[in-house]
Design an enzyme around this catalytic site. Structure first.
Site: not given
Lengths: 276, 102, 160
Positions: A233, A190, A237, A194
């Site tokens: 989401r 992740c 992802c 991000h």
């Protein structure tokens, strides 16, 4: 790249030094990293996600927000929220303050079950307690109820509590571990997108910063044409990085949502949101 | 209501601005689902009225986005006046709504 | 109603061919169905056209001239090709109709509007654009047709 290493050290240091999870120190380092990346960007603006980085995308979004596409979902969610269960109770009976303006307090750690409870999961728990079947956690009626409850919480500062107990801290740590772990054929975490590259492009899309990213959920995605929860989401992802997604109610996603939302404590709830 | 229409009508300086969001799939007929084309299903005519009088007639094709947003403005209109919106799609389905100007 | 009908009738006479938008609207006004959309008004042939020239010929019965007095607001790069915000406005006098066309879509005409007198030549909508394309805005003013165009880049998203 050196900055990136600094952050890793900052995040790792308290853990290594004290050998004990410290959400407050993690949060300070997490938010500090983004301040370092974007010194001009006020903390509360992070909830606008990708729209901090492109004037054109921001303008398109603002036009969409003139009469936001999640309007139908909020209205539908309110109708569902206000409806009585067969036993005469309603969703309001399951939550403090009748369920109004409380989204900033989720996810919570439930000491009885030893599990993290997100707002969508709490909505399902309420149904089960009143003899109703669970709803799908990703989209549909539950996402609409979520949208309504989040709408009543807009502007409230996110306030996720991680109790100083072994099981709660373990759940928090598991979420943190998930966030930083690489997975899938593309070998991304992740954090790869991000945290390391917010504001950069992935083909036509601008990456949102991890800080404040949970504040706009649930979202109406133009690509979906309806509402989706944060878990929807997460699944998307994971698929993007060619990783097998977890189950919507898995501990993995609960813990991830717990960690990720706790990192945004102090930022305002901005959901429901609209994204491309 | 199966096909809701959200309307916002506001007047300022002698001009009334109408914004609406219409719930409709606006299927173009070019998109496949599970290998089969979703047949075209879109709004063809949308009529806007002020106190019953037509101010704008819109003709939409399948290139108008799903759950369409549309806004326009007309001269005149007072607080409390009625703005009406009515549409008919290529399958003959209809919806209508009226709202007060704020 | 008022002057708009006669203006439309003149347009019909000059256009000649059936299916002109002006003619359809004239019928709408005469039918005077209150607040109900009339499916019979739909310019089906124009919406089936595959070129700008054909669509405008079917819709208005005439060809446009380039104009700098039309503001066409489109993003340079669309965030999502399925929902592209488009605004069009014009300072031209006596605007009676407006239309948007997307030259690379399977059907060229995206939407068309007939304005009553007093309705401003300023509107905002969202279009689907199949790929990078020229978007054309057309305005009918004092019976003549004007156009302007702008490119919109449609890219693939990276976030699934």
């Amino acid at each position: 790249m050196r900055r990136w290493l600094l952050l890793l050290l900052a995040l790792a240091a308290p853990v290594a030094a004290a050998a004990a999870p410290n959400p407050a120190a993690d949060r300070a380092a997490f938010q500090g990293w983004f301040r370092h990346l974007f010194p001009q960007l006020p903390l509360a603006k992070y909830v606008d996600g990708p729209y901090n980085f492109s004037a054109s995308e921001r303008a398109q979004w603002q036009q969409i927000m003139e009469l936001p596409p999640y309007g139908f979902a909020v209205d539908h969610g309110k109708a569902l929220f206000d409806a009585r269960f067969p036993d005469g109770a309603g969703y309001a009976s399951c939550f403090p303050h009748g369920g109004i303006g409380i989204a900033q307090d989720y996810p919570q750690f439930d000491p009885k079950t030893g599990r993290v409870v997100t707002l969508p999961i709490a909505i399902n728990r309420c149904r089960v307690a009143h003899g109703l079947p669970k709803l799908k956690l990703t989209t549909g009626d539950l996402a609409d109820i979520d949208a309504y409850m989040v709408r009543t919480s807009r502007g409230h500062k996110i306030d996720v509590v991680v109790p100083d107990t072994k099981p709660a801290l373990a759940a928090y740590e598991a979420g943190k571990e998930y966030f930083y772990s690489r997975r899938g054929q593309l070998n991304f975490s992740c954090a790869s997108c991000h945290l390391q590259y917010p504001g950069h492009r992935v083909r036509g899309d601008t990456l949102a910063p991890a800080l404040g990213i949970t504040a706009s959920f649930p979202i109406y995605r133009s690509k979906w044409g309806n509402m989706g929860t944060l878990v929807r989401r997460f699944i998307g992802c994971n698929k993007n990085i060619r990783s097998a997604p977890d189950k919507p109610d898995s501990l993995a996603y609960r813990d991830l949502e717990y960690f990720l939302t706790a990192m945004s404590n102090g930022l305002p709830i901005a959901g429901p949101g609209a994204r491309p | 209501m199966a096909n809701p229409i959200l309307v916002r009508a506001q007047t300022a300086h002698g001009v009334t601005t109408v914004a609406c969001l219409v719930k409709h799939p606006m299927d173009s007929g070019f998109v496949k689902k599970a290998g089969k084309l979703i047949p075209p299903h879109y709004i063809e005519v949308i009529e806007f009225t002020h106190n019953g009088k037509t101010v704008l007639t819109g003709f939409w094709g399948p290139a108008v986005s799903r759950n369409p947003f549309f806004s326009f403005a007309f001269k005149g209109g007072k607080k409390g006046d009625t703005v009406g919106i009515a549409w008919v799609d290529n399958k003959g389905e209809r919806a209508a709504v009226s709202a007060k100007i704020a | 109603m008022n002057g708009s009908i006669s203006a439309s009738r003149r347009a019909v006479l000059s256009a000649g061919a059936a299916g002109a938008l002006s003619a359809l609207i004239a019928r709408a006004a005469e039918a005077a169905a209150p607040a109900a959309a009339d499916a019979k008004l739909y310019p089906t042939a124009a919406f089936g056209a595959k070129t700008e020239v054909a669509a405008l010929k079917l819709l208005f019965g005439k060809a446009p001239k380039a104009s700098s007095k039309i503001d066409l607001g489109v993003p340079e790069i669309a965030e999502n090709g399925a929902v592209v915000p488009v605004t069009m406005a014009s300072g031209l006098p006596n605007v009676t109709a407006m239309a948007l066309l997307s030259l690379e879509n399977p059907y060229t005409l995206a939407c068309a509007y007939r304005l009553a007198p007093g309705t401003l030549a300023h509107m905002s909508s969202r279009l689907k654009l199949a790929k990078t394309t020229k978007v054309v805005a057309v305005v009918e003013s004092n019976g003549a047709l004007y156009r302007t165009s702008r490119m919109v880049k449609v890219t693939l998203g990276g976030c699934g």
